[in-house]
Scaffold this motif. Structure first.
Motif, PDB file in Angstrom:
ATOM      1  N   ARG A   2       0.828  -1.192   0.000  1.00  0.00           N
ATOM      2  CA  ARG A   2       0.000   0.000   0.000  1.00  0.00           C
ATOM      3  C   ARG A   2       0.874   1.257   0.000  1.00  0.00           C
ATOM      4  O   ARG A   2       0.567   2.242  -0.641  1.00  0.00           O
ATOM      5  N   ARG A   3       2.004   1.216   0.731  1.00  0.00           N
ATOM      6  CA  ARG A   3       2.902   2.365   0.804  1.00  0.00           C
ATOM      7  C   ARG A   3       3.555   2.625  -0.552  1.00  0.00           C
ATOM      8  O   ARG A   3       3.683   3.765  -0.978  1.00  0.00           O
ATOM      9  N   ILE A   4       3.956   1.567  -1.266  1.00  0.00           N
ATOM     10  CA  ILE A   4       4.579   1.728  -2.582  1.00  0.00           C
ATOM     11  C   ILE A   4       3.561   2.312  -3.556  1.00  0.00           C
ATOM     12  O   ILE A   4       3.875   3.200  -4.348  1.00  0.00           O
ATOM     13  N   PHE A   5       2.331   1.830  -3.506  1.00  0.00           N
ATOM     14  CA  PHE A   5       1.276   2.324  -4.375  1.00  0.00           C
ATOM     15  C   PHE A   5       1.025   3.806  -4.133  1.00  0.00           C
ATOM     16  O   PHE A   5       0.942   4.595  -5.073  1.00  0.00           O
ATOM     17  N   THR A   6       0.920   4.218  -2.882  1.00  0.00           N
ATOM     18  CA  THR A   6       0.685   5.614  -2.539  1.00  0.00           C
ATOM     19  C   THR A   6       1.862   6.490  -2.960  1.00  0.00           C
ATOM     20  O   THR A   6       1.678   7.576  -3.507  1.00  0.00           O
ATOM     21  N   TYR A   7       3.075   6.018  -2.715  1.00  0.00           N
ATOM     22  CA  TYR A   7       4.286   6.765  -3.074  1.00  0.00           C
ATOM     23  C   TYR A   7       4.347   6.966  -4.587  1.00  0.00           C
ATOM     24  O   TYR A   7       4.586   8.070  -5.067  1.00  0.00           O
ATOM     25  N   THR A   8       4.092   5.921  -5.348  1.00  0.00           N
ATOM     26  CA  THR A   8       4.155   6.002  -6.809  1.00  0.00           C
ATOM     27  C   THR A   8       3.064   6.922  -7.345  1.00  0.00           C
ATOM     28  O   THR A   8       3.341   7.775  -8.190  1.00  0.00           O
ATOM     29  N   ASN A   9       1.851   6.773  -6.856  1.00  0.00           N
ATOM     30  CA  ASN A   9       0.763   7.623  -7.345  1.00  0.00           C
ATOM     31  C   ASN A   9       0.968   9.083  -6.985  1.00  0.00           C
ATOM     32  O   ASN A   9       0.605   9.970  -7.759  1.00  0.00           O
ATOM     33  N   SER A  10       1.543   9.357  -5.839  1.00  0.00           N
ATOM     34  CA  SER A  10       1.774  10.765  -5.480  1.00  0.00           C
ATOM     35  C   SER A  10       2.809  11.386  -6.411  1.00  0.00           C
ATOM     36  O   SER A  10       2.664  12.543  -6.810  1.00  0.00           O
ATOM     37  N   TRP A  11       3.842  10.656  -6.815  1.00  0.00           N
ATOM     38  CA  TRP A  11       4.829  11.197  -7.747  1.00  0.00           C
ATOM     39  C   TRP A  11       4.217  11.395  -9.131  1.00  0.00           C
ATOM     40  O   TRP A  11       4.516  12.368  -9.818  1.00  0.00           O
ATOM     41  N   ILE A  12       3.355  10.494  -9.546  1.00  0.00           N
ATOM     42  CA  ILE A  12       2.703  10.644 -10.850  1.00  0.00           C
ATOM     43  C   ILE A  12       1.832  11.894 -10.856  1.00  0.00           C
ATOM     44  O   ILE A  12       1.830  12.663 -11.821  1.00  0.00           O
ATOM     45  N   ILE A  13       1.125  12.146  -9.783  1.00  0.00           N
ATOM     46  CA  ILE A  13       0.273  13.335  -9.694  1.00  0.00           C
ATOM     47  C   ILE A  13       1.112  14.603  -9.694  1.00  0.00           C
ATOM     48  O   ILE A  13       0.780  15.587 -10.356  1.00  0.00           O
ATOM     49  N   ILE A  14       2.216  14.614  -8.978  1.00  0.00           N
ATOM     50  CA  ILE A  14       3.083  15.798  -8.936  1.00  0.00           C
ATOM     51  C   ILE A  14       3.661  16.093 -10.313  1.00  0.00           C
ATOM     52  O   ILE A  14       3.701  17.247 -10.759  1.00  0.00           O
ATOM     53  N   ILE A  15       4.095  15.069 -11.027  1.00  0.00           N
ATOM     54  CA  ILE A  15       4.663  15.269 -12.370  1.00  0.00           C
ATOM     55  C   ILE A  15       3.577  15.759 -13.331  1.00  0.00           C
ATOM     56  O   ILE A  15       3.819  16.655 -14.152  1.00  0.00           O
ATOM     57  N   ALA A  16       2.358  15.217 -13.234  1.00  0.00           N
ATOM     58  CA  ALA A  16       1.268  15.663 -14.103  1.00  0.00           C
ATOM     59  C   ALA A  16       0.931  17.130 -13.851  1.00  0.00           C
ATOM     60  O   ALA A  16       0.681  17.889 -14.789  1.00  0.00           O
ATOM     61  N   ILE A  17       0.934  17.545 -12.602  1.00  0.00           N
ATOM     62  CA  ILE A  17       0.667  18.955 -12.278  1.00  0.00           C
ATOM     63  C   ILE A  17       1.771  19.847 -12.829  1.00  0.00           C
ATOM     64  O   ILE A  17       1.502  20.926 -13.379  1.00  0.00           O
ATOM     65  N   ALA A  18       3.024  19.407 -12.711  1.00  0.00           N
ATOM     66  CA  ALA A  18       4.147  20.200 -13.225  1.00  0.00           C
ATOM     67  C   ALA A  18       4.049  20.349 -14.744  1.00  0.00           C
ATOM     68  O   ALA A  18       4.284  21.436 -15.287  1.00  0.00           O
ATOM     69  N   ILE A  19       3.685  19.276 -15.465  1.00  0.00           N
ATOM     70  CA  ILE A  19       3.551  19.356 -16.922  1.00  0.00           C
ATOM     71  C   ILE A  19       2.405  20.292 -17.295  1.00  0.00           C
ATOM     72  O   ILE A  19       2.535  21.120 -18.200  1.00  0.00           O
ATOM     73  N   PHE A  20       1.289  20.198 -16.603  1.00  0.00           N
ATOM     74  CA  PHE A  20       0.150  21.066 -16.879  1.00  0.00           C
ATOM     75  C   PHE A  20       0.513  22.532 -16.651  1.00  0.00           C
ATOM     76  O   PHE A  20       0.193  23.390 -17.478  1.00  0.00           O
ATOM     77  N   MET A  21       1.181  22.839 -15.540  1.00  0.00           N
ATOM     78  CA  MET A  21       1.554  24.225 -15.243  1.00  0.00           C
ATOM     79  C   MET A  21       2.546  24.744 -16.284  1.00  0.00           C
ATOM     80  O   MET A  21       2.457  25.898 -16.708  1.00  0.00           O
ATOM     81  N   ASN A  22       3.489  23.900 -16.706  1.00  0.00           N
ATOM     82  CA  ASN A  22       4.469  24.309 -17.709  1.00  0.00           C
ATOM     83  C   ASN A  22       3.759  24.632 -19.024  1.00  0.00           C
ATOM     84  O   ASN A  22       4.054  25.644 -19.671  1.00  0.00           O
TER      85      ASN A  22
END
Length: 162
Positions: A2-22
Motif C-alpha cells: 500500500r505504501r509503494i502504491f501511494t508513493y508512486t501515485n503521489s509522484w505521478i500526480i506531482i509530475i502531471a501537475i508540473a507538466i500542466f503548469m508548464n
C-alpha cells in the motif's frame, strides 16, 4: 504494498501537475508582441492566456443580531447521572440532566446483563430530572447496574443492594 502504491501515485500526480503548469505558462507567454499603433488599429483581439481567471468582486456580508440555537452533534444528550444512596436499602434516588426532549428509559440490570426491573420509560422534557422509587425488598442482596438510556446515549452506574 500500500505504501509503494501511494508513493508512486503521489509522484505521478506531482509530475502531471508540473507538466500542466508548464504548458499553461508556455501558452500564456506566446502572445504576439505588437506595436502599440498596430495594436489599436487591428480588428483582431489578442488571445487571452489559458490561465486568465476573473475573480468575482467581494460583496459585504449581511450580519444578523438574532441568535439561533442549533444543537451540535457533539453535544451530549444525557449528563450528570447520579444514583444515591449507595448502597441501597429500600429506596433508590436518581438525578440526571437531559439537554433536549427525548425518550428516557431507566432499567436495573444484574451482573450478567439481564433486565431485572424497568424503573422508568417515557418521554422527558429538557432539564434536570429526579426519580425516586421504592424497592420494597424486590431485589436480592448483591451488585446491580442502573442503565439510563436517552435517545442513542447510554450511561451505566454500579450500585449495591443491602
Amino acid at each position: 504494498m500500500r505504501r509503494i502504491f501511494t508513493y508512486t501515485n503521489s509522484w505521478i500526480i506531482i509530475i502531471a501537475i508540473a507538466i500542466f503548469m508548464n504548458y499553461a505558462f508556455a501558452a500564456a507567454a506566446i502572445l504576439p508582441q505588437h506595436d502599440t499603433t498596430n495594436y489599436f488599429f487591428s480588428k483582431k483581439k489578442p488571445k487571452k492566456g489559458i490561465l486568465s481567471l476573473s475573480i468575482p468582486p467581494i460583496k459585504p456580508g449581511i450580519y444578523s443580531t438574532t441568535k439561533v440555537n442549533v444543537p451540535r452533534l457533539d453535544d451530549k444528550l444525557l449528563s450528570n447521572v447520579e444514583v444515591y444512596p449507595n448502597p441501597i436499602t429500600d429506596q433508590i434516588n436518581l438525578k440526571y440532566m437531559i439537554s433536549r426532549n427525548t425518550n428516557v428509559t431507566i432499567k436495573m440490570v444484574d451482573v450478567l446483563g439481564n433486565d431485572v426491573i424497568t424503573l422508568f420509560s417515557q418521554r422527558v422534557d429538557p432539564g434536570e430530572q429526579i426519580l425516586s422509587r421504592q424497592l420494597n425488598n424486590k431485589l436480592n442482596r448483591g451488585f446491580y447496574f442502573i442503565r439510563v438510556i436517552a435517545g442513542t446515549e447510554s450511561i451505566i452506574k454500579r450500585i449495591s443492594v443491602l
